[in-house]
Design a protein around this motif. Structure first.
Motif, short mmCIF file in Angstrom:
data_model
loop_
_atom_site.label_atom_id
_atom_site.label_comp_id
_atom_site.label_asym_id
_atom_site.label_seq_id
_atom_site.Cartn_x
_atom_site.Cartn_y
_atom_site.Cartn_z
N VAL A 81 0.87 -1.17 0.00
CA VAL A 81 0.00 0.00 0.00
C VAL A 81 0.90 1.22 0.00
CG1 VAL A 81 -1.71 1.36 1.27
CG2 VAL A 81 -1.89 -1.14 1.22
N PHE A 82 0.68 2.08 -0.98
CA PHE A 82 1.43 3.33 -1.07
C PHE A 82 0.49 4.48 -0.75
CE2 PHE A 82 3.89 0.54 -3.75
CZ PHE A 82 5.19 0.84 -3.39
N MET A 83 0.95 5.35 0.15
CA MET A 83 0.20 6.56 0.50
C MET A 83 1.13 7.75 0.31
SD MET A 83 -1.93 5.37 3.90
CE MET A 83 -3.13 6.70 3.77
N PHE A 115 3.96 -4.42 2.89
CA PHE A 115 4.48 -3.13 3.31
C PHE A 115 3.45 -2.03 3.09
CE2 PHE A 115 8.54 -5.26 2.53
CZ PHE A 115 9.27 -4.87 3.65
N LEU A 116 3.39 -1.13 4.05
CA LEU A 116 2.69 0.14 3.93
C LEU A 116 3.78 1.20 3.80
CD1 LEU A 116 0.32 2.18 4.24
CD2 LEU A 116 0.65 1.99 6.71
N VAL A 117 3.71 1.98 2.74
CA VAL A 117 4.70 3.02 2.48
C VAL A 117 3.99 4.37 2.56
CG1 VAL A 117 6.40 3.94 0.85
CG2 VAL A 117 5.97 1.46 0.96
N LEU A 118 4.44 5.22 3.47
CA LEU A 118 3.86 6.55 3.66
C LEU A 118 4.92 7.59 3.35
CD1 LEU A 118 1.66 8.53 4.68
CD2 LEU A 118 2.59 8.16 6.99
N ARG A 119 4.61 8.47 2.40
CA ARG A 119 5.52 9.55 2.03
C ARG A 119 4.90 10.85 2.53
NH1 ARG A 119 7.04 11.32 -4.09
NH2 ARG A 119 7.90 13.31 -3.51
N THR A 120 5.73 11.69 3.16
CA THR A 120 5.22 12.92 3.77
C THR A 120 6.27 14.03 3.73
OG1 THR A 120 4.45 13.88 5.87
CG2 THR A 120 5.82 11.93 6.03
N PRO A 121 5.82 15.28 3.66
CA PRO A 121 6.75 16.40 3.67
C PRO A 121 7.15 16.83 5.09
CG PRO A 121 4.56 17.24 3.38
CD PRO A 121 4.46 15.74 3.38
N VAL A 122 6.58 16.17 6.09
CA VAL A 122 6.90 16.51 7.48
C VAL A 122 7.43 15.27 8.20
CG1 VAL A 122 5.19 18.37 7.63
CG2 VAL A 122 4.54 16.07 8.29
N ASP A 123 8.34 15.52 9.11
CA ASP A 123 8.85 14.45 9.96
C ASP A 123 7.82 14.22 11.06
OD1 ASP A 123 10.46 12.60 11.20
OD2 ASP A 123 11.85 14.09 12.03
N LEU A 124 7.25 13.04 11.07
CA LEU A 124 6.22 12.73 12.07
C LEU A 124 6.83 12.68 13.46
CD1 LEU A 124 4.37 9.84 10.19
CD2 LEU A 124 3.78 12.27 10.23
N ASP A 125 6.08 13.14 14.46
CA ASP A 125 6.58 13.03 15.82
C ASP A 125 6.43 11.57 16.28
OD1 ASP A 125 4.03 12.59 17.10
OD2 ASP A 125 3.70 14.74 17.21
N ASP A 145 12.56 18.08 2.85
CA ASP A 145 11.10 18.09 2.91
C ASP A 145 10.44 16.80 2.45
OD1 ASP A 145 11.69 18.31 0.25
OD2 ASP A 145 10.25 19.91 -0.15
N MET A 146 11.13 15.68 2.62
CA MET A 146 10.47 14.43 2.29
C MET A 146 10.98 13.30 3.19
SD MET A 146 9.84 12.23 -1.20
CE MET A 146 11.54 11.98 -1.56
N TRP A 147 10.00 12.68 3.83
CA TRP A 147 10.27 11.50 4.65
C TRP A 147 9.44 10.35 4.09
CZ3 TRP A 147 10.48 16.35 6.38
CH2 TRP A 147 11.53 16.71 7.23
N VAL A 148 10.04 9.17 4.08
CA VAL A 148 9.33 7.96 3.67
C VAL A 148 9.39 7.00 4.84
CG1 VAL A 148 9.27 6.02 2.06
CG2 VAL A 148 9.87 8.31 1.23
N TYR A 149 8.20 6.55 5.25
CA TYR A 149 8.08 5.62 6.37
C TYR A 149 7.60 4.28 5.86
CZ TYR A 149 8.42 9.80 9.24
OH TYR A 149 8.86 10.97 9.82
N LEU A 150 8.29 3.22 6.24
CA LEU A 150 7.94 1.86 5.84
C LEU A 150 7.42 1.09 7.06
CD1 LEU A 150 11.14 1.02 3.76
CD2 LEU A 150 8.92 1.71 2.87
N TYR A 151 6.26 0.49 6.89
CA TYR A 151 5.62 -0.28 7.96
C TYR A 151 5.33 -1.69 7.45
CZ TYR A 151 4.53 4.28 10.05
OH TYR A 151 4.61 5.54 10.59
N MET A 152 5.28 -2.65 8.37
CA MET A 152 4.85 -4.01 8.06
C MET A 152 3.71 -4.38 9.00
SD MET A 152 8.35 -6.16 7.48
CE MET A 152 7.49 -7.58 6.84
N PRO A 153 2.73 -5.13 8.51
CA PRO A 153 1.66 -5.59 9.41
C PRO A 153 2.27 -6.40 10.55
CG PRO A 153 1.10 -6.08 7.13
CD PRO A 153 2.53 -5.61 7.14
N ASP A 154 1.79 -6.17 11.75
CA ASP A 154 2.25 -6.91 12.94
C ASP A 154 1.26 -8.02 13.21
OD1 ASP A 154 3.21 -7.86 15.31
OD2 ASP A 154 3.10 -5.95 16.38
N ARG A 155 1.59 -9.20 12.78
CA ARG A 155 0.69 -10.36 12.95
C ARG A 155 0.89 -11.06 14.28
NH1 ARG A 155 -2.96 -8.78 9.45
NH2 ARG A 155 -2.23 -8.74 7.32
N SER A 156 1.84 -10.61 15.11
CA SER A 156 2.10 -11.27 16.39
C SER A 156 0.90 -11.20 17.32
CB SER A 156 3.34 -10.70 17.06
OG SER A 156 3.17 -9.32 17.34
#
Length: 162
Positions: A81-83, A115-125, A145-156
């Motif tokens: 998923v790309f956001m 993977f969930l990929v979130l691209r943003t112009p702000v650094d998330l707190d 002005d660009m941050w990319v955050y990569l997440y994985m589903p937590d199936r635990s």
């Protein structure tokens, strides 16, 4: 994400003219659903899909990426998923919260790995970086002005409940 595209099912939220989703298709994605709300931009998106001749694997949906239709039309299960929301949505705290809430709602769509990929112009707190049900993020900063955050589903948590 090298190696994740071949045969992948992809949801591209905030697709724009299709840069990310069409790149996934060119790298072998089996199914790509691209969500774009803006009517004029959507016409360009449809044109790009037709011009590249990938209509059998790529579907454009005119809908709000933050609404329920976007998730309902997703491939299931989804691998990527790309956001990449418009910058204005991420700069304003109220709308940033809506984007992050929609990111959390993608969790049930995922295959066991993805993977969930979130691209943003702000650094998330630190608190904003946590998306319920996901591990991560791994973060990458590009320029000022660009941050990319990569997440994985937590199936635990799901496995512990089983």
């Amino acid at each position: 994400l090298h190696g994740w595209f071949k045969g992948a099912r992809v949801l591209d939220l905030f697709a724009g003219v299709g840069t990310v989703g069409l790149e996934c298709a060119s790298r072998g994605a089996a199914e790509v659903v691209m969500i774009e709300r803006d009517r004029e931009v959507f016409r360009y998106l449809e044109h790009n899909i037709k011009t590249l001749g990938c209509e059998e694997r790529v579907i454009a949906v005119q809908a709000d990426a933050l609404g329920p239709t976007a998730l309902a039309r997703s491939p299931k299960p989804v691998d990527l998923v790309f956001m990449d929301p418009p910058y204005a949505l991420m700069v304003e705290p109220a709308t940033r919260k809506l984007v992050l809430a929609q990111a959390a709602r993608t969790l049930p769509l995922f295959a066991p790995k993805g993977f969930l990929v979130l691209r943003t112009p702000v650094d998330l707190d630190e608190t904003e970086r946590v998306i319920p049900g996901f591990k991560g993020p791994e973060s990458h900063q590009y320029k000022d002005d660009m941050w990319v955050y990569l997440y994985m589903p937590d199936r635990s948590a799901e496995q512990a409940d089983a």
